[in-house]
Motif scaffolding. Sequence first.
Motif, PDB file in Angstrom:
ATOM      1  N   GLN A 148       0.837  -1.186   0.000  1.00  0.00           N
ATOM      2  CA  GLN A 148       0.000   0.000   0.000  1.00  0.00           C
ATOM      3  C   GLN A 148       0.879   1.246   0.000  1.00  0.00           C
TER       4      GLN A 148
ATOM      5  N   LEU B  67       1.222  12.844   1.950  1.00  0.00           N
ATOM      6  CA  LEU B  67       0.594  12.280   0.763  1.00  0.00           C
ATOM      7  C   LEU B  67      -0.445  13.277   0.256  1.00  0.00           C
TER       8      LEU B  67
ATOM      9  N   THR C  33      -6.091  14.081   1.114  1.00  0.00           N
ATOM     10  CA  THR C  33      -6.843  12.831   1.031  1.00  0.00           C
ATOM     11  C   THR C  33      -8.314  13.079   1.343  1.00  0.00           C
TER      12      THR C  33
ATOM     13  N   GLN D  55      -5.522   0.182  -2.801  1.00  0.00           N
ATOM     14  CA  GLN D  55      -4.492   0.703  -3.686  1.00  0.00           C
ATOM     15  C   GLN D  55      -5.017   1.810  -4.591  1.00  0.00           C
TER      16      GLN D  55
ATOM     17  N   ALA E 200       0.645   7.374   3.947  1.00  0.00           N
ATOM     18  CA  ALA E 200       0.585   8.836   4.006  1.00  0.00           C
ATOM     19  C   ALA E 200       1.651   9.417   4.922  1.00  0.00           C
TER      20      ALA E 200
ATOM     21  N   LEU F 210      -6.151   5.556  -4.333  1.00  0.00           N
ATOM     22  CA  LEU F 210      -6.096   6.685  -3.418  1.00  0.00           C
ATOM     23  C   LEU F 210      -7.167   7.691  -3.797  1.00  0.00           C
TER      24      LEU F 210
END
Length: 790
Positions: free
Chosen positions: A566, A579, A591, A615, A569, A617
């Motif tokens: 994975q 991230l 996110t 996987q 972040a 995002l």
Amino acid sequence: MSKRMGLEHSPRIEEAMGALYSSVTPDTAFVAALERQLLALETAVEGPAVARGLRVRRFWARLVQPLSRYRWATVALPLLLALAVTVGAFGPQRVWAELQRLLGYVPGIGFVNLEDTRLLISPVEVTQGGVALRVEQVVARPDRTEVVIRSEGLPRVHQLPPHGAEEADFQARLRLPDGRTLASETWALRWGAATLEFPPLPDDVYRVTLELPRLPLVPAGAAPEEWAVPLSLRPATGELVAELFPLPYAPLDASDTHADITLRVLEVAHSPEETVLRLQVQWPDPAWQYPCIGGDRSPVLYDDLGHVYLEGAPSNVGSVAQVVVERIAVDTEATPTPTPTVPTNERTLAFAPVSPLAQLLTLTVDAIEFDVPAEGGFTVDLGDDPQVGDHWPLDVHLTVAGFPVHITGAQLVQEEIRLPERSMQRTILQFDIGPVPEQEGRALRAIHPEGEPAIFNGGGGGYSMTDGLRSHLNLREGQSIPTGSIRVRVGSAGVLIRGPWNVTWTIPAAEETSEARVAPVTLHPPNASQTRDGLTLRVNQVTQTDRLTAVMVALDDPPAGVALSQVLAWSPATDSRDLYLEDDRGGRYETNWGVAWRPRGRQTSEVSKASELSQTLSFQPVQPLARRVTLHVPTVELILHGPAAFDVIVPTGVKVEPRSDPPWPASEPWDVDIPLEVAGYRVHLTQARLEELNGTTLLMLTSDSYKIQPGDYCLTGLRPISLVAPDGQVLDLEQAFGFTRTGLAFDVVDPETGTVQPGRYHVELDGVTVAVQGPWTLAWTVPGAGPSLP
């Protein structure tokens, strides 16, 4: 006329009732919908305190998982009958329009009847010492005044002294123009936010001042104090309501029935901050009560574009108001005897805001649990001198709500209940219950016993994946432990009904915008990759919508024995979350936790688990003017394959009980000595414990302390591929995972018995997971707007 309906001063309703004797036959579909709207008007709940004495009641149900259940009666049928007859005189459209003018959805508060109500027209903010206090909503109703506040610029919770925030004594008051004050004794507090309830304002008051000695949950000296925020209110006219708040709508035919239980969407409100649904559950048996919507999994909302909206993600609304509409005695000479109302429950759920381009919405609910009546009883002989810790074997067979139940023992246990301001001890008589298998989509989830009221003040029950069903009696405070034989009666039981229920409806006026709908843009960037230390990370697919940017990341041509687990972040170099997406205009996109993406062609049930999106995002939507976007990846977690195996023993008599560390039920840890060498890494597992988490019981194994060093392949966990129970049965590894304190966790519940067997478990591994520090920067070009949807 019913005061609890909040309509006693409504001239529009009184006007409608003036046509009571109209002979025109009303439209039956409209009358049914009108009934749903009227039953949805009442939102007040009064219940027992669940924290901080009597200060915290109703609002906790809106902010957190319910700690108690509420029930009240609404006397509305005479009003419904009168209004149904008037429909023919005024017509459905006119009556609907008049009723809708009374209704509104107020973010942070919920669906409310806004007649005879005063509102804060726009938020008010004051600042002291770099901290801002913002009053977002004020709704002054005839029966109460609600205030929603939020703070920014506060220190982080972990920067405060230990338990400092828990010990803060919060106070709030509204100061009236004549100097009098109204104190809030009902509230819900979160770090940096609160919903406060005050008594009703006098009729002629439109200006008040909110006074807070300290901000919610903030201890003395941690932030500016003595706050005063002047507030000006205005009457909530129909035009003002429509302008300020989203106007709810009632979807047509938005229901699904399973096992004779109907789930219906009564009202929907869309706003830029959230999508809120008012749900209704109806079932045939009036003896069933308190339905809990969702079961083991939270409800999920889907649209026809491919978005998955997660429940509870964006909002502080999520009430569990339990409504039971009861038929009252009616003069049979004056009006016909109404048809008995079926048992009804309502609940409000909040989701992430739905795309305005969506036309269809589908709500999926996996299960609904009810409290149902049950019969049966048994006797326990405690002897002459019972003490805490004593255990009595039993062999009692009962039939509870149609399920065969075997009670194998009873034990006196003393529990410590930790509250924010104090701890308390209680003594319970706990019963051991054998496994109860499911029956045709139904599962027994709780047994609620009753004892002698002078000795026991009720009992509790629930479902533990460790011990199956849990049930106990609470000894009254100050009451000595009874001696001799005591009689225990089963009062009720919790029964879970499995679905799923899938409710689909069309968003009003969606077809009017169908020609302007823009399809989600899906890209396959050819050169969005970067290689660092022999690892090439690539963006395989990007989907852009008005609600998110979904980025699918993969490892390109990995070395032998290496796979991508994975994207993380967290950056070990900066100890921060790095991230994010960045565009060529300086925009940064974080996110998006409230919305996920469902690839086209996938079935609704296939995306109910977050693991299937691991996987892919999800980020905030990229601005339309952006022409180049860069994904910043601070760390990736890799799988390094390599075989290994070990055995671990779960001792007999291990009990899972509520604890403060961890803050969920767990057992006392026990020592193990398991040295391992996996994929070139050496791990020494030294401790084990059982923990109830994610709806099951996990065996948690941890190793000697392992310090994460930036730049290295940091070990993050072990990867089990096979788990064999003491009886030789292969157990499910769906819940298995590694965690930061290097080790491993896996589900040890026997799926047939629902219990954890003591004895030797054999575990086989296929490798480890490691964190590899970046950063990687993966960039791609964004083309123009996508094609229109058909």
